[in-house]
Write a protein that holds these residues in place. Structure first.
Motif, PDB file in Angstrom:
ATOM      1  N   TRP A 195       4.363  -8.624   1.932  1.00  0.00           N
ATOM      2  CA  TRP A 195       4.434  -8.236   0.524  1.00  0.00           C
ATOM      3  C   TRP A 195       5.399  -7.067   0.322  1.00  0.00           C
ATOM      4  N   ILE A 196       5.479  -6.167   1.291  1.00  0.00           N
ATOM      5  CA  ILE A 196       6.434  -5.067   1.180  1.00  0.00           C
ATOM      6  C   ILE A 196       7.863  -5.615   1.195  1.00  0.00           C
ATOM      7  N   ARG A 197       8.118  -6.585   2.078  1.00  0.00           N
ATOM      8  CA  ARG A 197       9.441  -7.220   2.082  1.00  0.00           C
ATOM      9  C   ARG A 197       9.743  -7.870   0.733  1.00  0.00           C
ATOM     10  N   ALA A 198       8.737  -8.552   0.166  1.00  0.00           N
ATOM     11  CA  ALA A 198       8.942  -9.197  -1.133  1.00  0.00           C
ATOM     12  C   ALA A 198       9.217  -8.168  -2.216  1.00  0.00           C
ATOM     13  N   ALA A 199       8.528  -7.029  -2.168  1.00  0.00           N
ATOM     14  CA  ALA A 199       8.733  -5.985  -3.171  1.00  0.00           C
ATOM     15  C   ALA A 199      10.156  -5.434  -3.108  1.00  0.00           C
ATOM     16  N   VAL A 200      10.707  -5.324  -1.903  1.00  0.00           N
ATOM     17  CA  VAL A 200      12.058  -4.791  -1.736  1.00  0.00           C
ATOM     18  C   VAL A 200      13.107  -5.789  -2.230  1.00  0.00           C
ATOM     19  N   SER A 201      12.885  -7.080  -1.962  1.00  0.00           N
ATOM     20  CA  SER A 201      13.929  -8.082  -2.203  1.00  0.00           C
ATOM     21  C   SER A 201      13.819  -8.810  -3.530  1.00  0.00           C
ATOM     22  N   ASP A 202      12.667  -8.746  -4.181  1.00  0.00           N
ATOM     23  CA  ASP A 202      12.460  -9.546  -5.403  1.00  0.00           C
ATOM     24  C   ASP A 202      12.033  -8.644  -6.560  1.00  0.00           C
ATOM     25  N   PRO A 203      12.993  -8.031  -7.249  1.00  0.00           N
ATOM     26  CA  PRO A 203      12.658  -7.108  -8.347  1.00  0.00           C
ATOM     27  C   PRO A 203      11.805  -7.743  -9.439  1.00  0.00           C
ATOM     28  N   ALA A 204      11.989  -9.031  -9.697  1.00  0.00           N
ATOM     29  CA  ALA A 204      11.264  -9.689 -10.782  1.00  0.00           C
ATOM     30  C   ALA A 204       9.760  -9.687 -10.550  1.00  0.00           C
ATOM     31  N   HIS A 205       9.340  -9.685  -9.289  1.00  0.00           N
ATOM     32  CA  HIS A 205       7.909  -9.717  -8.981  1.00  0.00           C
ATOM     33  C   HIS A 205       7.487  -8.493  -8.152  1.00  0.00           C
ATOM     34  N   ARG A 206       8.259  -7.418  -8.273  1.00  0.00           N
ATOM     35  CA  ARG A 206       8.006  -6.227  -7.458  1.00  0.00           C
ATOM     36  C   ARG A 206       6.642  -5.609  -7.756  1.00  0.00           C
ATOM     37  N   LYS A 207       6.276  -5.535  -9.026  1.00  0.00           N
ATOM     38  CA  LYS A 207       4.993  -4.923  -9.376  1.00  0.00           C
ATOM     39  C   LYS A 207       3.829  -5.691  -8.767  1.00  0.00           C
ATOM     40  N   ALA A 208       3.908  -7.008  -8.840  1.00  0.00           N
ATOM     41  CA  ALA A 208       2.837  -7.822  -8.262  1.00  0.00           C
ATOM     42  C   ALA A 208       2.776  -7.632  -6.754  1.00  0.00           C
ATOM     43  N   ILE A 217       3.729  -5.075  -4.944  1.00  0.00           N
ATOM     44  CA  ILE A 217       3.200  -3.745  -4.619  1.00  0.00           C
ATOM     45  C   ILE A 217       1.692  -3.715  -4.814  1.00  0.00           C
ATOM     46  N   ARG A 218       1.207  -4.319  -5.879  1.00  0.00           N
ATOM     47  CA  ARG A 218      -0.237  -4.352  -6.111  1.00  0.00           C
ATOM     48  C   ARG A 218      -0.958  -5.100  -4.999  1.00  0.00           C
ATOM     49  N   TYR A 219      -0.376  -6.210  -4.546  1.00  0.00           N
ATOM     50  CA  TYR A 219      -0.980  -6.945  -3.437  1.00  0.00           C
ATOM     51  C   TYR A 219      -1.067  -6.061  -2.187  1.00  0.00           C
ATOM     52  N   ALA A 220       0.026  -5.389  -1.882  1.00  0.00           N
ATOM     53  CA  ALA A 220       0.060  -4.564  -0.677  1.00  0.00           C
ATOM     54  C   ALA A 220      -0.919  -3.396  -0.763  1.00  0.00           C
ATOM     55  N   VAL A 221      -0.897  -2.678  -1.878  1.00  0.00           N
ATOM     56  CA  VAL A 221      -1.777  -1.513  -2.043  1.00  0.00           C
ATOM     57  C   VAL A 221      -3.242  -1.939  -2.066  1.00  0.00           C
ATOM     58  N   GLY A 222      -3.546  -2.980  -2.841  1.00  0.00           N
ATOM     59  CA  GLY A 222      -4.926  -3.446  -2.920  1.00  0.00           C
ATOM     60  C   GLY A 222      -5.468  -3.873  -1.572  1.00  0.00           C
ATOM     61  N   THR A 223      -4.646  -4.565  -0.793  1.00  0.00           N
ATOM     62  CA  THR A 223      -5.088  -5.023   0.526  1.00  0.00           C
ATOM     63  C   THR A 223      -5.381  -3.851   1.448  1.00  0.00           C
ATOM     64  N   VAL A 224      -4.511  -2.851   1.449  1.00  0.00           N
ATOM     65  CA  VAL A 224      -4.718  -1.683   2.316  1.00  0.00           C
ATOM     66  C   VAL A 224      -6.000  -0.949   1.934  1.00  0.00           C
ATOM     67  N   VAL A 225      -6.221  -0.746   0.644  1.00  0.00           N
ATOM     68  CA  VAL A 225      -7.413  -0.019   0.190  1.00  0.00           C
ATOM     69  C   VAL A 225      -8.682  -0.753   0.604  1.00  0.00           C
ATOM     70  N   VAL A 226      -8.713  -2.059   0.398  1.00  0.00           N
ATOM     71  CA  VAL A 226      -9.914  -2.819   0.741  1.00  0.00           C
ATOM     72  C   VAL A 226     -10.107  -2.874   2.257  1.00  0.00           C
ATOM     73  N   GLN A 227      -9.000  -2.878   3.015  1.00  0.00           N
ATOM     74  CA  GLN A 227      -9.129  -2.852   4.474  1.00  0.00           C
ATOM     75  C   GLN A 227      -9.832  -1.594   4.940  1.00  0.00           C
ATOM     76  N   ILE A 228      -9.583  -0.484   4.287  1.00  0.00           N
ATOM     77  CA  ILE A 228     -10.305   0.760   4.619  1.00  0.00           C
ATOM     78  C   ILE A 228     -11.798   0.551   4.399  1.00  0.00           C
ATOM     79  N   GLY A 229     -12.137  -0.142   3.313  1.00  0.00           N
ATOM     80  CA  GLY A 229     -13.539  -0.438   3.043  1.00  0.00           C
ATOM     81  C   GLY A 229     -14.177  -1.286   4.126  1.00  0.00           C
ATOM     82  N   TRP A 230     -13.431  -2.286   4.667  1.00  0.00           N
ATOM     83  CA  TRP A 230     -13.993  -3.123   5.728  1.00  0.00           C
ATOM     84  C   TRP A 230     -14.299  -2.307   6.975  1.00  0.00           C
ATOM     85  N   TRP A 231     -13.458  -1.342   7.287  1.00  0.00           N
ATOM     86  CA  TRP A 231     -13.731  -0.516   8.463  1.00  0.00           C
ATOM     87  C   TRP A 231     -14.899   0.427   8.222  1.00  0.00           C
TER      88      TRP A 231
END
Length: 396
Positions: free
Chosen positions: A136-149, A151-165
Motif C-alpha cells: 500500500w505504501i508503494r501504491a500511495a507513492v505511485s498512484d496519486p489518484a488513490h493516494r488517500k485510500a 495511506i488509510r489502508y496502510a495506517v489502519g493496518t498498522v494500528v490494528v496490528q498493534i492491537g493484535w499484539w
C-alpha cells in the motif's frame, strides 16, 4: 511479431483498469492460494478433533478465530492484487514474504486450538499484513489518484496490528471480547479507506479469485469423502462407511453446483457485503469436510458423541453454506419461488440429524434443493429471454 515486455526489478505501481479484457489469475496468485491449503487443512483437522471429542464450543470458537486470520489475510491480498499487480521483482518478493506468513499461521494453528496460544498465529498474521502495508505504501507513492485510500489502508493496518499484539496479554473473557473488537476494526479499515475513492479492483478478476478459493475449501470435503471410501473399502467393505462416503460426495457436488451454477460478480454498491459474506461460505465449506470425518470416526467407534451430534457436524455447515450462497448469489437477482426454496431446504437439513442415516438424508435434501433451484433458475431465464425476444407472428 510481438514479444512480452521484459520484467524489471521495479516499476511504478499504477492502478489497473477495471474493464481490462481477459483478466485472469496469475501464476503467483495461484501459488499464493496453494500455500493457504495448508492453513485451511490444519484448521479443519483440529475442528474435527474437537467435535469428535465433544468439545463443541471450544472447537467452533477456535476454528472461527483461526479461520478469520486465514481468510482476512487472503482477502486483503486478493483485492490489492486486483487493483495493483505490477508483477515486478519487488512485488513478487513481497508476495513470497506474505506466503511465509501463511505457512507460519498454519504452524501455529495446533497451539491456538489446544491451548489458546495465538502467538505463532499472530506472528504469521503480522508477516502477511505488514507485507500488505508495504504494498500500500508503494501504491500511495505511485498512484496519486488513490493516494488517500492507500495511506488509510496502510495506517489502519498498522494500528490494528498493534492491537493484535496487545491481545496476547489478555486472558479469559476479556481476550474474546478484545478479539471481537479487533475483528470489527479490521472490517472497518476498507470501509474507511474506500470512502476517499474506490480502488480500481476488477469485478471479473475478483469473482474468479473467490471461485478459486471456494474450490480450495471444497477440497477439504473431497478429501474427507475419500477418507470414508478408504476406510470403508479397507475394513471388509463396510457398507455404512461406503454409503457415508457416497453421501459426502453428493454433498460436495451440490456445494460446487450451487456456487458455480451462475456467475456472480461483486457490484460496487454491495462489494463489502459480497466480500465479507464469503467468510461464511469459505469457513462452512471447509467445516463440511471436518464434519464428514467426524462421522467416519463416529462409525468406527472412535468419537465420543451421539448420532445426533455427529449428524449436526455436517448439517450445520451445510446449512450455513447453502444459506450464504443463496443470500449472496440469488437474493439480489431472483424473485418468486427462488427466494423460498433454499430457506425451506435449510430448515429440513437442520432437522435431518434427528432421523436415521442422517448424512444420507442431508445429501438427498441438499441435492434436491440444488435441483429445484437450477430448474427454477433455468425457467426464469427462459421466460426472461422469451419476453426480451418475442417470436414473430406466423404469416397469414
Amino acid at each position: 511479431m510481438t514479444t512480452a515486455p521484459r520484467r524489471t526489478w521495479y516499476r511504478p505501481m499504477r492502478s489497473r483498469s477495471t474493464t481490462e479484457a481477459h483478466r485472469a489469475s496469475t501464476p503467483l496468485e495461484l501459488f499464493f492460494d496453494l500455500c493457504f491449503v495448508v492453513a485451511v487443512a490444519q484448521a479443519a483437522t483440529l475442528l474435527e478433533h474437537d467435535v469428535a471429542e465433544h468439545h463443541f464450543g471450544h472447537g467452533l470458537r477456535s476454528y472461527a478465530m483461526v479461520f478469520f486470520a486465514i481468510w482476512w489475510a487472503w482477502m486483503n491480498f486478493t483485492w490489492f492484487s486486483s487493483a495493483y499487480d505490477t508483477d515486478d521483482d519487488i512485488y513478487r518478493l513481497t508476495v513470497l514474504v506474505a506466503i511465509v506468513g501463511a505457512l507460519i499461521i498454519a504452524a501455529g494453528v495446533p497451539r491456538a486450538f489446544e491451548s489458546q496460544d495465538f502467538l505463532v498465529v499472530t506472528v504469521g498474521y503480522s508477516v502477511m499484513r505488514f507485507a500488505n502495508v508495504g504494498q500500500w505504501i508503494r501504491a500511495a507513492v505511485s498512484d496519486p489518484a488513490h493516494r488517500k485510500a492507500a495511506i488509510r489502508y496502510a495506517v489502519g493496518t498498522v494500528v490494528v496490528q498493534i492491537g493484535w499484539w496487545l491481545l496476547l496479554l489478555a486472558s479469559g473473557d476479556a481476550a474474546y471480547w478484545t478479539f471481537l473488537g479487533l475483528v470489527i476494526a479490521e472490517l472497518l479499515i476498507p470501509m474507511w479507506a474506500e470512502r476517499t475513492g474506490m480502488t480500481p479492483w476488477h469485478p471479473g478478476h475478483i469473482a474468479e479469485r473467490y471461485g478459486l478459493f471456494t474450490l480450495i475449501v471444497l477440497g477439504e470435503s473431497v478429501l474427507a469423502a475419500s477418507l470414508a471410501f478408504e476406510n470403508g473399502l479397507g475394513s471388509g467393505a463396510n457398507a455404512d462407511l461406503i454409503w457415508l462416503a457416497a453421501a459426502g460426495i453428493i454433498i460436495v457436488f451440490a456445494m460446487w453446483w450451487i456456487y458455480f451454477d451462475r456467475e456472480t460478480r461483486p457490484q460496487p454498491k454491495w462489494a463489502f457485503v459480497w466480500s465479507y459474506g464469503h467468510y461464511l461460505i469459505f469457513s462452512s465449506a471447509a467445516a463440511v469436510g471436518a464434519g464428514v470425518v467426524v462421522n467416519v470416526v463416529h462409525h468406527s467407534g472412535e468419537a465420543h458423541i451421539s448420532d445426533t451430534a455427529a449428524g449436526y457436524a455436517v448439517a450445520i455447515p451445510v446449512a450455513i453454506y447453502a444459506l450464504s450462497v443463496w443470500v449472496l448469489h440469488y437474493v439480489p437477482h431472483e424473485r418468486g419461488l427462488l427466494l423460498l426454496t433454499p430457506p425451506i431446504g435449510v430448515v429440513l437439513i437442520l432437522i435431518a440429524p434427528f432421523v436415521p442415516a442422517s448424512i444420507q438424508v442431508i445429501a438427498g435434501l441438499f441435492a434436491l434443493q440444488v435441483a429445484i433451484t437450477v430448474v427454477l433458475t433455468r425457467r426464469a431465464s427462459a421466460l426472461s429471454t422469451s419476453e426480451s425476444y418475442p417470436q414473430a407472428d406466423p404469416p397469414a
